[in-house]
Write an enzyme that holds these catalytic residues in place. Structure first.
Site, PDB file in Angstrom:
ATOM      1  N   LYS A  22      66.558 -35.730 -44.566  1.00 24.20           N
ATOM      2  CA  LYS A  22      65.774 -36.743 -43.905  1.00 24.20           C
ATOM      3  C   LYS A  22      65.634 -36.490 -42.476  1.00 24.20           C
ATOM      4  CE  LYS A  22      68.582 -40.280 -42.691  1.00 24.20           C
ATOM      5  NZ  LYS A  22      68.420 -40.709 -41.033  1.00 24.20           N
ATOM      6  N   ASN A  23      66.704 -35.937 -41.931  1.00 26.29           N
ATOM      7  CA  ASN A  23      66.713 -35.834 -40.356  1.00 26.29           C
ATOM      8  C   ASN A  23      65.861 -34.394 -39.755  1.00 26.29           C
ATOM      9  OD1 ASN A  23      67.928 -38.186 -40.103  1.00 26.29           O
ATOM     10  ND2 ASN A  23      70.027 -37.109 -39.437  1.00 26.29           N
ATOM     11  N   CYS A 116      72.575 -51.565 -32.109  1.00 29.55           N
ATOM     12  CA  CYS A 116      72.535 -50.660 -33.501  1.00 29.55           C
ATOM     13  C   CYS A 116      73.907 -50.754 -33.944  1.00 29.55           C
ATOM     14  CB  CYS A 116      72.124 -49.246 -33.204  1.00 29.55           C
ATOM     15  SG  CYS A 116      72.189 -48.196 -34.580  1.00 29.55           S
ATOM     16  N   ARG A 121      72.343 -46.983 -28.602  1.00 33.85           N
ATOM     17  CA  ARG A 121      71.381 -45.554 -28.994  1.00 33.85           C
ATOM     18  C   ARG A 121      70.439 -46.002 -27.791  1.00 33.85           C
ATOM     19  NH1 ARG A 121      71.168 -44.578 -35.070  1.00 33.85           N
ATOM     20  NH2 ARG A 121      70.280 -42.336 -34.309  1.00 33.85           N
ATOM     21  N   ASP A 306      77.943 -37.542 -38.578  1.00 39.38           N
ATOM     22  CA  ASP A 306      77.392 -38.385 -40.225  1.00 39.38           C
ATOM     23  C   ASP A 306      78.051 -38.079 -41.291  1.00 39.38           C
ATOM     24  OD1 ASP A 306      75.198 -39.116 -38.588  1.00 39.38           O
ATOM     25  OD2 ASP A 306      73.680 -37.600 -39.108  1.00 39.38           O
ATOM     26  N   ARG A 398      67.981 -45.675 -47.144  1.00 39.05           N
ATOM     27  CA  ARG A 398      67.345 -45.329 -45.793  1.00 39.05           C
ATOM     28  C   ARG A 398      67.685 -43.650 -46.177  1.00 39.05           C
ATOM     29  NH1 ARG A 398      68.775 -47.849 -40.174  1.00 39.05           N
ATOM     30  NH2 ARG A 398      67.601 -45.961 -39.894  1.00 39.05           N
TER      31      ARG A 398
HETATM   32  N1  EPU Z   1      72.021 -40.890 -26.212  1.00 34.49           N
HETATM   33  C1  EPU Z   1      71.784 -41.229 -24.728  1.00 34.49           C
HETATM   34  N2  EPU Z   1      70.697 -41.230 -24.395  1.00 34.49           N
HETATM   35  C2  EPU Z   1      69.588 -40.645 -25.031  1.00 34.49           C
HETATM   36  C3  EPU Z   1      69.707 -40.201 -26.410  1.00 34.49           C
HETATM   37  C4  EPU Z   1      71.073 -40.271 -26.912  1.00 34.49           C
HETATM   38  O1  EPU Z   1      73.069 -41.623 -24.156  1.00 34.49           O
HETATM   39  O2  EPU Z   1      68.530 -40.750 -24.552  1.00 34.49           O
HETATM   40  C5  EPU Z   1      73.386 -40.798 -26.731  1.00 34.49           C
HETATM   41  C6  EPU Z   1      73.455 -41.792 -27.982  1.00 34.49           C
HETATM   42  O3  EPU Z   1      74.020 -43.115 -27.671  1.00 34.49           O
HETATM   43  C7  EPU Z   1      74.789 -40.946 -28.715  1.00 34.49           C
HETATM   44  C8  EPU Z   1      74.665 -39.718 -28.171  1.00 34.49           C
HETATM   45  O4  EPU Z   1      73.998 -39.323 -27.372  1.00 34.49           O
HETATM   46  O5  EPU Z   1      75.860 -41.735 -28.258  1.00 34.49           O
HETATM   47  C9  EPU Z   1      73.995 -38.587 -29.325  1.00 34.49           C
HETATM   48  O6  EPU Z   1      72.902 -39.189 -29.907  1.00 34.49           O
HETATM   49  P1  EPU Z   1      71.475 -38.467 -30.298  1.00 34.49           P
HETATM   50  O7  EPU Z   1      70.416 -38.755 -29.424  1.00 34.49           O
HETATM   51  O8  EPU Z   1      71.934 -37.040 -30.715  1.00 34.49           O
HETATM   52  O9  EPU Z   1      71.339 -39.200 -31.698  1.00 34.49           O
HETATM   53  P2  EPU Z   1      69.972 -39.373 -32.624  1.00 34.49           P
HETATM   54  O10 EPU Z   1      68.899 -38.240 -32.032  1.00 34.49           O
HETATM   55  O11 EPU Z   1      69.564 -40.631 -32.360  1.00 34.49           O
HETATM   56  C10 EPU Z   1      70.300 -38.166 -34.805  1.00 34.49           C
HETATM   57  C11 EPU Z   1      70.372 -38.370 -36.184  1.00 34.49           C
HETATM   58  C12 EPU Z   1      71.674 -39.277 -36.466  1.00 34.49           C
HETATM   59  C13 EPU Z   1      72.768 -38.476 -35.986  1.00 34.49           C
HETATM   60  C14 EPU Z   1      72.828 -37.958 -34.500  1.00 34.49           C
HETATM   61  C15 EPU Z   1      73.870 -37.287 -33.993  1.00 34.49           C
HETATM   62  C16 EPU Z   1      67.931 -38.382 -36.738  1.00 34.49           C
HETATM   63  C17 EPU Z   1      66.895 -39.117 -37.078  1.00 34.49           C
HETATM   64  N3  EPU Z   1      69.393 -39.135 -36.483  1.00 34.49           N
HETATM   65  O12 EPU Z   1      70.340 -39.220 -34.020  1.00 34.49           O
HETATM   66  O13 EPU Z   1      71.584 -39.481 -37.946  1.00 34.49           O
HETATM   67  O14 EPU Z   1      74.111 -39.382 -36.208  1.00 34.49           O
HETATM   68  O15 EPU Z   1      71.572 -37.442 -34.249  1.00 34.49           O
HETATM   69  O16 EPU Z   1      73.925 -36.027 -34.715  1.00 34.49           O
HETATM   70  O17 EPU Z   1      68.040 -37.181 -36.728  1.00 34.49           O
HETATM   71  C18 EPU Z   1      71.899 -40.832 -39.978  1.00 34.49           C
HETATM   72  O18 EPU Z   1      71.080 -39.772 -40.408  1.00 34.49           O
HETATM   73  O19 EPU Z   1      72.731 -41.457 -40.437  1.00 34.49           O
HETATM   74  C19 EPU Z   1      72.158 -40.800 -38.420  1.00 34.49           C
HETATM   75  C20 EPU Z   1      72.496 -41.680 -37.731  1.00 34.49           C
END
Ligand code: EPU
Length: 418
Positions: A22-23, A116, A121, A306, A398
């Protein structure tokens, strides 16, 4: 709203195939916005988040054709460079269209995600990165508007924390920017590497994906491509834990074992037998005494956040005390209270959960609060005495395609009721 009814106690035996990730699929679909030519993607899981982004892409201007797990996208022009609140609030990954839209048409309007179930996030790093590439950003009415009428220009972007979709968003913005972009402290997740592979097939020039420094030399235009996304390491990991927690013998096929190293290591330390019959298969055999093993979530190649909830379910059945520390998200322990309702002994203190085991779990009514939390409740229910009813399984839909069918095929007593 659908529920799962699960009668626990059956050891799982047999083979479970893994779907596409998915990701990895979400950014791959968004990447199709970068070109006016068709992009064909294979192994796209038919889960709800994918349908959500497909809807978004259609509104933006893509024509999509879905044939089983193959999706063909064609975006001759961008009709509406916008991700509305109605979609972003159901799926944060909608912000993945930000980079491609600004790169392709110099403009994007994307709703800011709100709160969230797993913690704050924000997307401040996506925004910061785009600013470094020369975009003008305006924030009003819950939306951010990004503009780069003359196009983006390459720059050094130093992330002050690692972000997976932030890295992907910026990579997609930089592929059409003028000159070189360097992303420092970039995410090293396999999904980032897979996106770079697709973009490269489309004509992008990217080096270093999979390391913390990614270099992108912008090109004038990208073309169409055909790509198969990687297997879903989180789905595969969930099934491995299902085999271990039920003291079963489960073979997970069509996966990439090298993406599951941290989980396999923890399972082995806990006393679970894990073998790799071939390059795309992992087999777990439970049944021995499970030992508690501490775990801290980390960015890849560390233990994936995850899989934290699912691992916690396993630790409720292990002997001793396991300290689980969540370092990626600030509120990702909602499953702990629900597992406790089933009889688990778990104390949450801030970012750490202390799990004392083994405790016999008993079936109860529980509520799924987010995608991975729901998976952990399914795992707990598989081993619980009696019947568990899990409410709000739309969360699990999802990200897991027909999880109940896959688990039932290997012996789980699980059914979906409306
Ligand atoms: N963060 C910030 N600022 C930003 C972006 C992120 O402070 O601009 C913080 C977030 O709040 C969090 C940390 O950085 O505390 C890591 O967040 P990240 O951006 O890496 O998460 P994401 O890209 O939104 C993806 C996956 C998630 C997975 C995380 C961590 C996708 C679509 N989603 O989310 O997947 O948990 O990376 O590996 O790729 C899931 O599939 O259940 C899921 C939540």
């Amino acid at each position: 709203m659908d529920k799962f009814v699960i009668a626990g106690g059956a050891a799982l035996h047999g083979e479970i195939p893994t779907n596409g990730s998915k990701n990895a699929a979400l950014p791959a679909l968004a990447a199709a916005l970068l070109t006016a030519e068709p992009v064909v993607l294979h192994r796209i899981p038919r889960v709800r988040d994918i349908r959500t982004i497909e809807r978004l892409l259609v509104d933006i201007g893509s024509r999509t054709e879905v044939d089983g797990e193959t999706v063909r996208l064609h975006t001759p022009e961008i009709v509406c460079p916008e991700a509305p609140y109605e979609l972003v609030k159901t799926m944060r990954a909608s912000s993945l269209v930000l980079g491609p839209l600004v790169a392709r048409c110099g403009r994007a309007r994307v709703s800011l995600p709100g709160g969230c179930a797993i913690g704050a996030r924000p997307i401040n790093l996506h925004i910061f990165g785009l600013e470094q590439l020369g975009a003008r950003i305006n924030q009003a009415h819950g939306y951010i508007e990004a503009e780069a009428p003359q196009g983006l220009r390459g720059a050094v972007v130093q992330f002050d924390r690692i972000t997976v979709t932030g890295t992907e968003d910026l990579m997609m913005a930089a592929v059409l920017a003028k000159g070189e972009t360097v992303l420092r402290n970039a995410a090293r997740e396999p999904e980032v590497v897979d996106l770079a592979a697709l973009l490269t097939k489309m004509g992008a020039r990217i080096e270093g994906a999979g390391s913390s420094t990614i270099r992108i030399e912008g090109v004038e235009r990208l073309g169409g491509a055909e790509h198969t996304v990687i297997p879903d390491r989180i789905e595969a990991g969930t099934f491995l834990i299902a085999g271990a927690i039920t003291a079963g013998d489960v073979t997970v096929t069509d996966c990439l074992p090298e993406h599951l190293g941290a989980l396999v290591s923890k399972l082995q330390q806990a006393g679970v037998e894990v073998t790799q019959p071939d390059a795309a298969t992992l087999r777990v055999r439970g049944g021995g005494r499970l030992r508690s093993v501490d775990m801290t979530t980390e960015e890849y190649p560390g233990f994936a956040t995850d899989l934290q909830a699912q691992y916690m379910a396993l630790m409720t059945q292990a002997e001793g005390i396991a300290i689980i520390i969540e370092t990626i998200f600030d509120n990702r322990f909602m499953h702990a209270q629900e597992l406790a309702r089933m009889g688990a002994n778990i104390r949450v203190e801030g970012r750490q959960a202390i799990v004392a085991g083994p405790h016999v779990l008993t079936g109860a009514g529980v509520i799924a609060s987010d995608l991975r939390a729901s998976a952990s409740l399914v795992l707990g229910a598989l081993v619980a005495k009696g019947e568990t009813v899990i409410d709000r399984v739309y969360h699990i839909d999802r990200g897991y395609e027909k999880i109940e069918t896959k688990l039932a095929r290997v012996g789980a007593h699980i059914r979906r009721v409306e």
